[in-house]
Scaffold this active site. Structure first.
Site, PDB file in Angstrom:
ATOM      1  N   GLY A 156       6.102   2.792  -8.627  1.00  0.00           N
ATOM      2  CA  GLY A 156       7.367   2.970  -9.336  1.00  0.00           C
ATOM      3  C   GLY A 156       8.446   2.075  -8.751  1.00  0.00           C
ATOM      4  N   VAL A 214       0.853  -1.202   0.000  1.00  0.00           N
ATOM      5  CA  VAL A 214       0.000   0.000   0.000  1.00  0.00           C
ATOM      6  C   VAL A 214       0.885   1.247   0.000  1.00  0.00           C
ATOM      7  CG1 VAL A 214      -1.844   1.261   1.166  1.00  0.00           C
ATOM      8  CG2 VAL A 214      -1.719  -1.228   1.390  1.00  0.00           C
ATOM      9  N   ASP A 237      -8.206  -1.760  -7.222  1.00  0.00           N
ATOM     10  CA  ASP A 237      -6.872  -1.672  -6.615  1.00  0.00           C
ATOM     11  C   ASP A 237      -6.942  -0.891  -5.299  1.00  0.00           C
ATOM     12  OD1 ASP A 237      -3.746  -1.676  -6.938  1.00  0.00           O
ATOM     13  OD2 ASP A 237      -4.276   0.426  -6.643  1.00  0.00           O
ATOM     14  N   LYS A 279      -6.308  -2.115  -1.270  1.00  0.00           N
ATOM     15  CA  LYS A 279      -5.401  -1.430  -0.341  1.00  0.00           C
ATOM     16  C   LYS A 279      -6.133  -0.962   0.919  1.00  0.00           C
ATOM     17  CE  LYS A 279      -2.396   0.118  -4.100  1.00  0.00           C
ATOM     18  NZ  LYS A 279      -2.206   1.209  -5.077  1.00  0.00           N
TER      19      LYS A 279
HETATM   20  N1  LIG Z   1       4.951  -1.499 -10.169  1.00  0.00           N
HETATM   21  C1  LIG Z   1       4.690  -0.774  -9.071  1.00  0.00           C
HETATM   22  O1  LIG Z   1       4.929   0.427  -9.037  1.00  0.00           O
HETATM   23  C2  LIG Z   1       4.130  -1.452  -7.857  1.00  0.00           C
HETATM   24  C3  LIG Z   1       3.843  -0.680  -6.716  1.00  0.00           C
HETATM   25  C4  LIG Z   1       3.373  -1.304  -5.561  1.00  0.00           C
HETATM   26  C5  LIG Z   1       3.139  -2.665  -5.582  1.00  0.00           C
HETATM   27  N2  LIG Z   1       3.389  -3.380  -6.711  1.00  0.00           N
HETATM   28  C6  LIG Z   1       3.145  -4.821  -6.691  1.00  0.00           C
HETATM   29  O2  LIG Z   1       4.369  -5.489  -6.867  1.00  0.00           O
HETATM   30  C7  LIG Z   1       4.169  -6.706  -7.566  1.00  0.00           C
HETATM   31  C8  LIG Z   1       5.052  -6.735  -8.812  1.00  0.00           C
HETATM   32  O3  LIG Z   1       4.702  -5.656  -9.642  1.00  0.00           O
HETATM   33  P1  LIG Z   1       5.613  -5.257 -10.896  1.00  0.00           P
HETATM   34  O4  LIG Z   1       5.057  -3.972 -11.397  1.00  0.00           O
HETATM   35  O5  LIG Z   1       7.036  -5.358 -10.566  1.00  0.00           O
HETATM   36  O6  LIG Z   1       5.201  -6.427 -11.934  1.00  0.00           O
HETATM   37  P2  LIG Z   1       5.927  -6.794 -13.307  1.00  0.00           P
HETATM   38  O7  LIG Z   1       6.768  -5.667 -13.781  1.00  0.00           O
HETATM   39  O8  LIG Z   1       4.874  -7.345 -14.197  1.00  0.00           O
HETATM   40  O9  LIG Z   1       6.923  -7.971 -12.891  1.00  0.00           O
HETATM   41  C9  LIG Z   1       6.493  -9.251 -12.564  1.00  0.00           C
HETATM   42  C10 LIG Z   1       7.706 -10.162 -12.536  1.00  0.00           C
HETATM   43  O10 LIG Z   1       7.316 -11.444 -12.095  1.00  0.00           O
HETATM   44  C11 LIG Z   1       7.738 -12.443 -13.032  1.00  0.00           C
HETATM   45  N3  LIG Z   1       6.713 -13.497 -13.040  1.00  0.00           N
HETATM   46  C12 LIG Z   1       5.374 -13.340 -13.152  1.00  0.00           C
HETATM   47  N4  LIG Z   1       4.759 -14.539 -13.094  1.00  0.00           N
HETATM   48  C13 LIG Z   1       5.734 -15.458 -12.926  1.00  0.00           C
HETATM   49  C14 LIG Z   1       5.743 -16.877 -12.818  1.00  0.00           C
HETATM   50  N5  LIG Z   1       4.613 -17.574 -12.837  1.00  0.00           N
HETATM   51  N6  LIG Z   1       6.939 -17.483 -12.654  1.00  0.00           N
HETATM   52  C15 LIG Z   1       8.089 -16.787 -12.619  1.00  0.00           C
HETATM   53  N7  LIG Z   1       8.147 -15.439 -12.720  1.00  0.00           N
HETATM   54  C16 LIG Z   1       6.991 -14.791 -12.887  1.00  0.00           C
HETATM   55  C17 LIG Z   1       7.853 -11.732 -14.351  1.00  0.00           C
HETATM   56  O11 LIG Z   1       8.780 -12.426 -15.182  1.00  0.00           O
HETATM   57  P3  LIG Z   1       9.180 -11.864 -16.646  1.00  0.00           P
HETATM   58  O12 LIG Z   1       9.907 -10.577 -16.385  1.00  0.00           O
HETATM   59  O13 LIG Z   1      10.061 -12.905 -17.214  1.00  0.00           O
HETATM   60  O14 LIG Z   1       7.900 -11.676 -17.374  1.00  0.00           O
HETATM   61  C18 LIG Z   1       8.351 -10.357 -13.914  1.00  0.00           C
HETATM   62  O15 LIG Z   1       9.751 -10.372 -13.779  1.00  0.00           O
HETATM   63  C19 LIG Z   1       2.661  -6.777  -7.857  1.00  0.00           C
HETATM   64  O16 LIG Z   1       2.022  -7.511  -6.856  1.00  0.00           O
HETATM   65  C20 LIG Z   1       2.235  -5.323  -7.787  1.00  0.00           C
HETATM   66  O17 LIG Z   1       0.868  -5.160  -7.429  1.00  0.00           O
HETATM   67  C21 LIG Z   1       3.876  -2.809  -7.842  1.00  0.00           C
END
Ligand SMILES: NC(=O)c1ccc[n+]([C@@H]2O[C@H](COP(=O)([O-])OP(=O)(O)OC[C@H]3O[C@@H](n4cnc5c(N)ncnc54)[C@H](OP(=O)(O)O)[C@@H]3O)[C@@H](O)[C@H]2O)c1
Length: 439
Positions: free
Chosen positions: A310, A129, A198, A202
């Site tokens: 981010g 969050v 979303d 949170k």
């Molecule tokens: N992005 C933000 O700013 C942010 C902020 C707060 C919270 N979050 C949370 O943080 C988490 C990650 O977000 P993100 O933005 O970093 O996501 P993302 O960029 O889509 O990255 C997901 C990663 O997980 C890997 N992955 C997904 N499914 C997989 C599987 N079954 N086996 C192995 N690897 C797998 C992907 O591999 P590949 O790279 O090979 O596809 C990728 O490296 C989420 O829960 C999101 O809600 C994100």
């Protein structure tokens, strides 16, 4: 001896975490004691923003969890499955978990917390969050002496970006969304953000921590900004308000017959576009920033503000959680049992109240025929149901139509809805064009 980290995911957040671990200089000395042992990804051939030894990467996340060199599992892959199962697998193996996954925690937090308590391991969720904003730990620890009255926040950066531009430019929702997608501020599929899901995930998490018991995610009344008309943003501004997608969790004192017995905290938890008076502390939170306002007794109002998403901000929160666990390990505290202020402890039962019983102010826009006496008849319908009006103004419509905007004083939802039904039945009122909550 370094502490072994297993990373599930090397996307936006995972790469941010790996980047911090790879450059410990100038950070807390414990960062230098963290060693990335294994990393799970889906696609080994993808180009990454961080350079890692290719031998660390695996497409088998279970193998990463099971690796004996991995002592702390960091889940940053997103989605419900296999993320939930992998978190439970790590707990079953006695490994503490750090996760940024609000979707999993909002739905399976109770199951995960129970498994973690049984095994005596921490599951820390600071990044779930508010991205880089410290809010989970303050709610669990720094504000623990308070009786929390209300937690309200702007906790979705995408919608706040869209609303800010709608307010500043008078632009239509669809146009700003398309632009936000082009600039990378909104996903190709924006549903979870713009429909409010979303933010509901949170606020379910924040409410559970603030009030000490799990909050049923499916019971949270959720309305997004996807049907918001630019006219209402403009009219709100004329009347001294800004429109924000607000997530709110509020303690409600129910009259005795409606109150359930024994220690239950009654909560009104919801997400919806809301008119905030221009001077409200959350009204000036613009762009992709997030802010959470906590109101407690005796602390009063405390606001947490900052970047809600981010790579860098979210990784900052993830690494803080890793350091908490590493710090406890370093002093041998793991054997002493779980610190109840750091673990997700639960001390009360939270029940969501029937939305029709809650009281709040409203903004309503009616489309009517442009003729004498309409404002009076609308006022009479509200008065007949005991709805008191703060302001009522007629704004310019097209042709022979008029637009009438009403802001009510606080009223019970059920009575407000009865008054609206009576007004809609008036021959000269063609429709209730918009209805928004008002603080
Ligand atoms: N992005 C933000 O700013 C942010 C902020 C707060 C919270 N979050 C949370 O943080 C988490 C990650 O977000 P993100 O933005 O970093 O996501 P993302 O960029 O889509 O990255 C997901 C990663 O997980 C890997 N992955 C997904 N499914 C997989 C599987 N079954 N086996 C192995 N690897 C797998 C992907 O591999 P590949 O790279 O090979 O596809 C990728 O490296 C989420 O829960 C999101 O809600 C994100």
């Amino acid at each position: 001896m370094a502490i072994g980290i297993g990373l599930l995911g090397l996307g936006t957040v995972g790469a941010g975490v790996a980047g911090i671990l790879a450059s410990p200089e100038g950070r807390h000395p414990l960062v230098a004691e963290l060693a990335l042992r294994r990393v799970a990804v889906r696609d080994l051939s993808r180009t990454r923003p961080v350079t890692l030894d290719p031998k660390l990467l695996s497409t088998d996340p279970e193998a990463v969890v099971d690796d004996p060199a991995v002592e702390i599992v960091v889940e940053v892959m997103g989605g419900l499955e296999p993320a939930r199962s992998l978190i439970l697998r790590a707990i079953a193996a006695g490994k503490p978990v750090v996760t940024a996954n609000k979707a999993v925690i909002a739905r399976y937090g109770e199951e995960i917390a129970a498994a973690a308590a049984e095994k005596g391991v921490y599951v820390l969720i600071e990044a779930a969050v508010g991205g880089g904003i410290p809010i989970i730990e303050p709610l669990k620890q720094s504000l623990g002496g308070n009786r929390i009255q209300r937690v309200s926040g702007i906790i979705n950066g995408t919608t706040n970006y869209i609303l800010t531009r709608m307010a500043e430019e008078g632009a239509a929702y669809a146009d700003v969304l398309a632009d936000a997608q082009r600039l990378g501020y909104a996903e190709a599929d924006p549903a979870a953000d713009v429909e409010g899901g979303d933010a509901a995930d949170k606020i379910a998490i924040l409410a559970g921590l603030a009030y000490g018991g799990p909050v049923p995610r499916s019971g949270i009344a959720t309305e997004g900004i996807d049907r918001l008309d630019a006219r209402d943003v403009a009219y709100a501004a004329q009347l001294g308000y800004v429109v924000k997608l607000l997530a709110v969790a509020q303690r409600v004192e129910l009259p005795a017959p409606a109150a359930a017995p024994g220690g239950t905290v009654h909560l009104d938890v919801r997400v919806h576009p809301t008119l905030l008076p221009r001077h409200h502390p959350l009204a000036g939170v613009n762009g992709v920033n997030n802010a959470i306002l906590v109101e407690g007794d005796p602390v009063g109002q405390v606001m947490f503000f900052g970047p809600g998403a981010g790579a860098g901000p979210t990784a900052s929160a993830v690494v803080a959680d890793i350091l908490n666990i590493a710090g406890i390990r370093r002093v041998g505290g793991a054997e002493a049992g779980l610190d109840p202020l750091l673990a997700a402890s639960s001390w009360s039962r939270c029940a969501l109240v029937d939305g029709s019983l809650t009281c709040h102010r409203n903004y309503v826009r009616f489309q009517t025929r442009d003729e004498a006496g309409v404002i009076g008849r609308i006022g009479t319908c509200f008065g007949a149901k005991g709805v008191s009006i703060q302001s009522i103004v007629q704004l310019e419509g097209k042709d022979s139509a008029a637009e009438i905007v009403v802001i009510t004083h606080e009223v019970q939802e059920a009575r407000f809805r009865e008054a609206l039904a009576a007004i809609e039945a008036l021959g000269e009122v063609s429709m209730v064009a918009a209805c928004l909550r008002t603080l």
